[in-house]
Design a protein around this motif. Structure first.
Motif, short mmCIF file in Angstrom:
data_model
loop_
_atom_site.label_atom_id
_atom_site.label_comp_id
_atom_site.label_asym_id
_atom_site.label_seq_id
_atom_site.Cartn_x
_atom_site.Cartn_y
_atom_site.Cartn_z
N LYS A 124 0.84 -1.19 0.00
CA LYS A 124 0.00 0.00 0.00
C LYS A 124 0.87 1.25 0.00
CE LYS A 124 -3.67 2.23 2.63
NZ LYS A 124 -4.62 2.14 3.71
N ASP A 172 0.43 5.48 0.95
CA ASP A 172 -0.48 6.45 1.55
C ASP A 172 -0.97 7.47 0.52
OD1 ASP A 172 -0.35 5.27 4.05
OD2 ASP A 172 1.20 6.64 4.79
N HIS A 197 -0.14 6.11 -6.22
CA HIS A 197 -0.74 4.82 -6.59
C HIS A 197 0.34 3.82 -6.99
CE1 HIS A 197 -0.49 6.93 -10.51
NE2 HIS A 197 -0.12 5.74 -10.92
N GLN A 208 -3.75 1.26 -8.38
CA GLN A 208 -4.41 1.05 -7.09
C GLN A 208 -3.60 1.70 -5.98
OE1 GLN A 208 -7.32 -0.69 -6.92
NE2 GLN A 208 -7.27 -1.13 -9.10
N LYS A 209 -4.25 1.97 -4.87
CA LYS A 209 -3.54 2.44 -3.68
C LYS A 209 -3.00 1.26 -2.87
CE LYS A 209 -4.57 6.26 -1.54
NZ LYS A 209 -3.49 7.00 -2.11
N ASP A 210 -3.63 0.10 -3.10
CA ASP A 210 -3.24 -1.06 -2.30
C ASP A 210 -3.57 -2.32 -3.07
OD1 ASP A 210 -4.64 -3.05 -0.60
OD2 ASP A 210 -5.45 -1.45 0.64
N CYS A 222 4.03 9.00 -7.13
CA CYS A 222 3.52 9.89 -6.08
C CYS A 222 3.99 11.32 -6.35
CB CYS A 222 3.94 9.41 -4.70
SG CYS A 222 5.68 9.01 -4.51
N THR A 247 5.54 9.98 0.26
CA THR A 247 4.55 9.00 0.69
C THR A 247 5.23 7.95 1.54
OG1 THR A 247 2.69 7.62 -0.08
CG2 THR A 247 4.76 7.44 -1.31
#
Length: 154
Positions: free
Chosen positions: A62, A64, A67, A75-77, A95, A99
């Motif tokens: 993941k 924060d 992506h 995706q973020k995670d 990013c 992050t």
């Protein structure tokens, strides 16, 4: 700390430490791996070295902010499962500002993803440019060979 482990799980020790690393014998165990990243694009390679099959093991990744781009998706995670993902996966983190990249072990029981319960935890080994995560799922006594992955970020 080994004597305490007879009565307390890693999850309980992490709860008491407010998710800080705990000492188990001569090992430092963490619930989650965190790596601050500067703004920009980062290439990430995750390699599954080994994983037990029952329960199915996975590594959850993941960011924060920003992506993760993998397999044509952003995706973020994401979760790389032992039974559905290749042993080596390349991805890119993008990013616009600083992050934090996070990684932790997960496993599936009856189709439900589990994490951070029982004796779930990781030993982190740092080598030149490569992080190795030795993961214990929460199903039994701590066994840091349930899932072993390496992560290279550059």
């Amino acid at each position: 700390m080994l004597e305490i482990m007879h009565t307390k799980t890693l999850a309980k020790l992490f709860q008491e430490s407010k998710a800080q690393p705990v000492i188990l014998g001569d090992m430092v165990v963490v619930p989650i791996y965190r790596l601050p990243l500067a703004a920009g694009k980062w290439h990430v390679r995750v390699e599954r070295i080994s994983a037990k099959n029952i329960p199915v093991q996975g590594i959850r990744l993941k960011v924060d902010l920003g992506h993760i781009a993998v397999a044509g998706q952003k995706q973020k995670d994401i979760v790389l499962w032992g039974d559905t993902s290749p042993d080596v996966v390349d991805m890119e983190i993008s990013c616009a500002s600083e992050t934090v990249f996070k990684a932790w072990n997960v496993w599936r029981v009856d189709g439900i993803m589990q994490a951070w319960i029982g004796n779930s935890g990781m030993i982190v080994e740092n080598d030149v440019g490569i992080i190795k995560l030795l993961c214990s799922d929460g199903k039994s006594a701590p066994e840091f060979d349930n899932l072993i992955v390496t992560i290279a970020i550059n």
